[in-house]
Motif scaffolding. Structure first.
Motif, PDB file in Angstrom:
ATOM      1  N   SER B  15      22.331   0.706  21.899  1.00 16.53           N
ATOM      2  CA  SER B  15      21.216   1.376  21.046  1.00 16.53           C
ATOM      3  C   SER B  15      21.884   1.581  19.728  1.00 16.53           C
ATOM      4  O   SER B  15      21.125   1.259  18.572  1.00 16.53           O
ATOM      5  N   ASP B  19      20.636  -0.156  15.955  1.00 16.22           N
ATOM      6  CA  ASP B  19      20.253   1.110  15.004  1.00 16.22           C
ATOM      7  C   ASP B  19      21.137   0.524  13.836  1.00 16.22           C
ATOM      8  O   ASP B  19      21.056   1.366  12.917  1.00 16.22           O
ATOM      9  N   VAL B  42      20.691 -12.511  24.609  1.00 14.82           N
ATOM     10  CA  VAL B  42      19.194 -12.635  24.944  1.00 14.82           C
ATOM     11  C   VAL B  42      18.840 -11.161  25.045  1.00 14.82           C
ATOM     12  O   VAL B  42      17.994 -10.482  24.516  1.00 14.82           O
ATOM     13  N   VAL B  43      19.781 -10.307  25.833  1.00 14.08           N
ATOM     14  CA  VAL B  43      19.453  -8.724  26.136  1.00 14.08           C
ATOM     15  C   VAL B  43      19.678  -8.137  24.585  1.00 14.08           C
ATOM     16  O   VAL B  43      18.466  -7.498  24.239  1.00 14.08           O
ATOM     17  N   ASN B  45      19.102  -9.516  21.605  1.00 15.44           N
ATOM     18  CA  ASN B  45      17.808  -9.784  20.833  1.00 15.44           C
ATOM     19  C   ASN B  45      16.349  -8.923  21.379  1.00 15.44           C
ATOM     20  O   ASN B  45      15.682  -8.704  20.463  1.00 15.44           O
ATOM     21  N   THR B  46      16.258  -9.122  22.537  1.00 15.86           N
ATOM     22  CA  THR B  46      14.992  -8.596  23.068  1.00 15.86           C
ATOM     23  C   THR B  46      14.945  -7.112  23.018  1.00 15.86           C
ATOM     24  O   THR B  46      13.893  -6.439  22.838  1.00 15.86           O
ATOM     25  N   LEU B  47      16.259  -6.612  23.111  1.00 16.42           N
ATOM     26  CA  LEU B  47      16.078  -4.939  23.030  1.00 16.42           C
ATOM     27  C   LEU B  47      15.842  -4.646  21.548  1.00 16.42           C
ATOM     28  O   LEU B  47      14.972  -3.882  21.075  1.00 16.42           O
ATOM     29  N   ARG B  49      14.153  -6.323  19.395  1.00 16.44           N
ATOM     30  CA  ARG B  49      12.454  -6.847  19.327  1.00 16.44           C
ATOM     31  C   ARG B  49      11.666  -5.630  20.039  1.00 16.44           C
ATOM     32  O   ARG B  49      10.696  -5.185  19.451  1.00 16.44           O
ATOM     33  N   THR B  50      12.060  -5.132  21.039  1.00 16.84           N
ATOM     34  CA  THR B  50      11.357  -4.061  21.753  1.00 16.84           C
ATOM     35  C   THR B  50      11.378  -2.856  20.944  1.00 16.84           C
ATOM     36  O   THR B  50      10.193  -2.227  20.779  1.00 16.84           O
ATOM     37  N   VAL B  51      12.425  -2.589  20.477  1.00 14.40           N
ATOM     38  CA  VAL B  51      12.651  -0.991  19.753  1.00 14.40           C
ATOM     39  C   VAL B  51      11.681  -1.216  18.397  1.00 14.40           C
ATOM     40  O   VAL B  51      11.185  -0.498  18.011  1.00 14.40           O
ATOM     41  N   LEU B  53       9.019  -3.570  17.926  1.00 21.29           N
ATOM     42  CA  LEU B  53       7.724  -3.342  18.312  1.00 21.29           C
ATOM     43  C   LEU B  53       7.133  -1.809  18.380  1.00 21.29           C
ATOM     44  O   LEU B  53       6.127  -1.474  17.793  1.00 21.29           O
ATOM     45  N   TYR B  54       7.780  -1.051  19.128  1.00 15.57           N
ATOM     46  CA  TYR B  54       7.422   0.332  19.233  1.00 15.57           C
ATOM     47  C   TYR B  54       7.562   1.106  17.846  1.00 15.57           C
ATOM     48  O   TYR B  54       6.825   2.017  17.464  1.00 15.57           O
ATOM     49  N   GLN B  55       8.703   0.919  17.018  1.00 14.26           N
ATOM     50  CA  GLN B  55       8.708   1.591  15.769  1.00 14.26           C
ATOM     51  C   GLN B  55       7.589   1.227  14.634  1.00 14.26           C
ATOM     52  O   GLN B  55       7.371   1.808  13.921  1.00 14.26           O
ATOM     53  N   GLU B  57       4.808   0.070  15.517  1.00 13.64           N
ATOM     54  CA  GLU B  57       3.287   0.249  16.171  1.00 13.64           C
ATOM     55  C   GLU B  57       2.379   1.168  15.284  1.00 13.64           C
ATOM     56  O   GLU B  57       2.988   2.298  14.787  1.00 13.64           O
TER      57      GLU B  57
END
Lengths: 202, 83
Positions: B15, B19, B42-43, B45-47, B49-51, B53-55, B57
């Motif tokens: 995390s 950040d 992969v974890v 990069n996708t983590l 990207r996940t953050v 996408l939400y930030q 939104e």
């Protein structure tokens, strides 16, 4: 925002116009906070109203030790968590005794799919947004409140800790757990989407 | 994940890593590990990207009717069209 900063003195003295300015400034954020924590429009509206009703009553005694925003978010978060507790008393009871979330450690990633290369349109579709909301609503209240404050409201780790009245280390632990769980949910979803996209291409 | 123990240690710091607030030494250790561990890459990069996408939104707008009922509840109806 170019408006003059809110006057704490006027707010404490019960100045209606100043209170209306505070409502105008913070109500969209308070509404969103309520909506994301409760995942229900009616509950979000209740949280919104209760937050400002309580703020109006409590303002004369507000000492300004935290910022107005932090103070309002704290009232709103407590209201939202109370709504959840009222709805699912059995679930939150378990969590209050020791918070199972923190004792499990960090969840080990299961989904190893690199979906970063999916087209942007796929990621911004309304279907994806609905999936993101579902994933966030699936987090426990403790994880969800940290995630909403930090990643959706854009508060710092320190501010999030202040709003929730917990240590920064607790915020960090919950945040990494929340984010990894969301990554897991989105990876499962996007993994399926990738299979569909490549099937369509054949 | 090949090196399971190592990966688990690194998970807790991910995390802070996405950040950009991870302590220098840990950050170096993580980046070194990522070079040799495809799954962790992969974890991460996708983590990230996940953050993102939400930030990024688009916030749900507060409906006008909700705003009106709020001002009414607060007996501030006279401020409805200001601000």
């Amino acid at each position: 925002m170019n408006e003059a900063p809110l006057s704490l003195e006027a707010l404490r003295a019960g100045d209606r116009a100043e209170f209306a300015r505070m409502v105008a400034q913070y109500s969209p954020q308070v509404y969103r906070l309520g909506l994301k924590i409760t995942a229900d429009e009616q509950d979000a509206e209740d949280v919104l109203q209760e937050t400002f009703v309580r703020a109006m009553k409590a303002l004369p005694g507000f000492e300004g030790r935290s910022s107005l925003a932090t103070w309002l978010f704290r009232i709103a978060t407590n209201e939202a968590l109370m709504v959840l507790r009222r709805k699912k008393p059995q679930v939150t009871l378990v969590e209050e005794t020791g918070d199972a979330d923190e004792e499990e450690g960090v969840p080990h990633p299961q989904q190893i799919v690199d979906w970063c290369c999916l087209p942007e349109a796929e990621m911004l579709s309304s279907e994806t947004k609905a999936e993101m909301d579902r994933a966030a609503a699936g987090l426990s209240p403790a994880l969800r409140s940290v995630f909403v404050l930090r990643d959706l409201q854009g508060l710092s780790v320190r501010e999030t800790a202040e709003v929730l009245g917990v240590a920064e280390a607790v915020v960090k632990t919950r945040l990494v757990r929340a984010r990894l769980k969301l990554r897991e949910a989105l990876s499962a979803y996007f993994g399926e989407r990738m299979q569909k996209v490549s099937a369509d291409e054949e | 994940m090949k090196n399971k123990g190592h990966c688990e240690d690194l998970l807790a710091s991910l995390s802070d890593y996405v950040d950009g607030t991870l302590d220098g030494q840990l950050c170096e250790a993580l980046e070194q590990h990522l070079q040799s561990c495809h799954n962790c890459t992969v974890v991460v990069n996708t983590l990230r990207r996940t953050v993102e996408l939400y930030q990024q939104e688009e916030p749900d707008a507060m409906p006008e009717a909700v705003h009106q009922r709020l001002l009414h509840r607060l007996q501030l109806d006279d401020f409805l069209h200001e601000g």
